[in-house]
Enzyme design. Structure first.
Site, PDB file in Angstrom:
ATOM      1  N   GLU A   1      33.128  42.808  43.861  1.00  0.00           N
ATOM      2  CA  GLU A   1      31.689  42.668  44.121  1.00  0.00           C
ATOM      3  C   GLU A   1      31.367  41.545  45.100  1.00  0.00           C
ATOM      4  OE1 GLU A   1      30.532  43.399  39.514  1.00  0.00           O
ATOM      5  OE2 GLU A   1      29.434  41.875  40.607  1.00  0.00           O
TER       6      GLU A   1
ATOM      7  N   CYS B   1      39.985  38.272  36.207  1.00  0.00           N
ATOM      8  CA  CYS B   1      40.153  36.831  36.041  1.00  0.00           C
ATOM      9  C   CYS B   1      40.932  36.558  34.772  1.00  0.00           C
ATOM     10  CB  CYS B   1      38.779  36.152  35.976  1.00  0.00           C
ATOM     11  SG  CYS B   1      38.894  34.358  35.833  1.00  0.00           S
TER      12      CYS B   1
ATOM     13  N   CYS C   1      36.831  33.589  29.937  1.00  0.00           N
ATOM     14  CA  CYS C   1      35.747  32.925  29.207  1.00  0.00           C
ATOM     15  C   CYS C   1      35.037  33.959  28.332  1.00  0.00           C
ATOM     16  CB  CYS C   1      34.761  32.289  30.180  1.00  0.00           C
ATOM     17  SG  CYS C   1      35.559  31.075  31.235  1.00  0.00           S
TER      18      CYS C   1
ATOM     19  N   CYS D   1      27.760  38.249  36.884  1.00  0.00           N
ATOM     20  CA  CYS D   1      29.055  38.332  37.559  1.00  0.00           C
ATOM     21  C   CYS D   1      29.931  39.423  36.969  1.00  0.00           C
ATOM     22  CB  CYS D   1      29.809  37.028  37.369  1.00  0.00           C
ATOM     23  SG  CYS D   1      29.094  35.694  38.232  1.00  0.00           S
TER      24      CYS D   1
END
Ligand code: SAH
Ligand code: SF4
Length: 357
Positions: free
Chosen positions: A92, A112, A116, A341
């Site tokens: 993106e 990633c 998190c 995100c």
């Protein structure tokens, strides 16, 4: 032999490459002029470069490492691009209209690994790092889109806050910064670029030593280790004390201000006591630390988290202000178009997985 993106080379790297291959140094300036000023998208358009040199470039480099898959435009002018990489992966890139200019948010990795607990990007483990060329090309694709609209608009700011942990792809990120800042290229000022990290402490030291003038933002998100570890498991490897030491080093070394990002999660980290604890934690950096309060963008897979109420955000902000901490509540963009995100990407990935089943 797979070709490399022509956008991935810094000016120095291209110059050395041309010299090594028996061509004159000045060809590098010509190529960069075509790439970043005239913004052609094929080698054959580079009419002042001799055939032999063009052929060699064509053999080794390519222009297109990403193609537009989806483009979503929001009512506020935000445009979200979903690009397909040559290996089929999706990433993106977001164009945001700000008061001060046009800002682009770029992705640095496919997925990633930091994982998190609140983030859509971390739902899928990292598939691979993006090359410097793939990161630069995101900016170029947006700039070429703006060129095609014909209003003479220019990308003026960059935030490295898309999918991925930029400090986990450090070298490519540094080349990307080098290419973006170069006066012979798009010449985007270092002070107009911000890189955000979840807090890879050793890389913060390395980044400080680069003295690059690029703004640094740290995703802090909690005022104590117990809470931060719960929200971000990376805190086990790099706890707050180590992070604060690295921040002190960065401030001392660069004399630049630093941004501390703090997502507000309802009843998790958004109480007045948390604000007081945060103010205490950063009291000694009051002059050079800025807190960016980020209203949480709910991610359907992380239903344990909700956005804080307006009142909670207000109280948190007022509490910090009263303690003399510089802070702002981050403006949101494109909330009507999967703004968080990695959200658009993860939606598309789910569709794909469903299709496979
Ligand atoms: N990996 C880097 C940069 C990409 S994330 C980092 O974590 O800093 C950029 C910012 O967006 C981070 O501060 C991150 O915590 C925040 N973010 C991630 N998911 C979010 C969400 N759902 N709502 C609001 N902010 C989010
Ligand atoms: Fe990775 Fe940043 Fe998302 Fe954490 S917030 S999972 S570091 S992209």
């Amino acid at each position: 032999m797979s070709k490399q993106s022509i956008y991935g080379l810094t000016f120095e790297q291209l110059t050395s490459w041309l010299l090594e291959h028996g061509h004159k140094k000045f060809r590098a300036s010509q190529v960069w002029d075509w790439l970043y000023q005239k913004r052609v998208t094929t080698f054959s358009e580079m009419t002042n470069i001799n055939k032999e040199c063009l052929q060699l470039l064509e053999e080794h480099f390519e222009f297109q490492t990403l193609t537009e898959h989806i483009k979503q435009e929001s009512a506020d002018g935000t445009i979200k691009f979903l690009f397909k990489l040559n290996d089929g992966n999706l990433i993106e890139t977001v164009l945001m209209r700000q008061k001060y200019g046009l800002s682009v948010c770029v992705t640095t990795q496919v997925g990633c690994n930091i994982g998190c607990s609140f983030c859509a990007s971390g739902l899928l483990t990292k598939d691979r790092d993006l090359s410097s060329g793939e990161i630069v090309e995101q900016i170029m694709k947006v700039q070429l889109y703006l060129d095609s609209v014909g209003k003479g608009e220019r990308v003026s700011h960059i935030v490295i806050m898309g999918i991925g942990e930029p400090f986990d792809n450090f070298e490519n990120m540094v080349d990307f910064l080098d290419i973006m800042k170069d006066q012979k290229g798009l010449a985007i000022g270092a002070r107009h670029i911000t890189v955000s990290t979840s807090g890879l402490v050793n890389k913060i030291y390395e980044f400080a030593d680069l003295q690059s003038q690029v703004n640094l933002a740290i995703s802090l998100h909690a005022p104590n280790d117990e809470l931060r570890t719960r929200i971000m498991k990376i805190n086990r490897a790099y706890p707050i004390k180590k992070l604060m030491e690295a921040i002190d080093y960065y401030i001392e070394k660069t004399n630049r201000r630093i941004t501390l990002e703090y997502i507000l999660l309802k009843d998790v980290n958004d109480h007045k006591e948390h604000a007081l604890e945060l103010a205490e934690l950063i009291a000694d950096k009051r002059k050079l630390a800025y807190v960016n309060l980020i209203p949480y963008n709910p991610v359907s897979e992380h239903s344990q988290y909700q956005r804080s109420t307006k009142e909670a955000i207000r109280t948190f902000y007022d509490t910090l202000k009263k303690k003399g901490i510089n802070c702002v509540v981050r403006m949101e963009h494109g909330t009507d178009i999967d703004a968080a995100c990695g959200q658009l990407r993860s939606k598309q990935m789910k569709k794909k997985q469903k299709q496979k089943v």
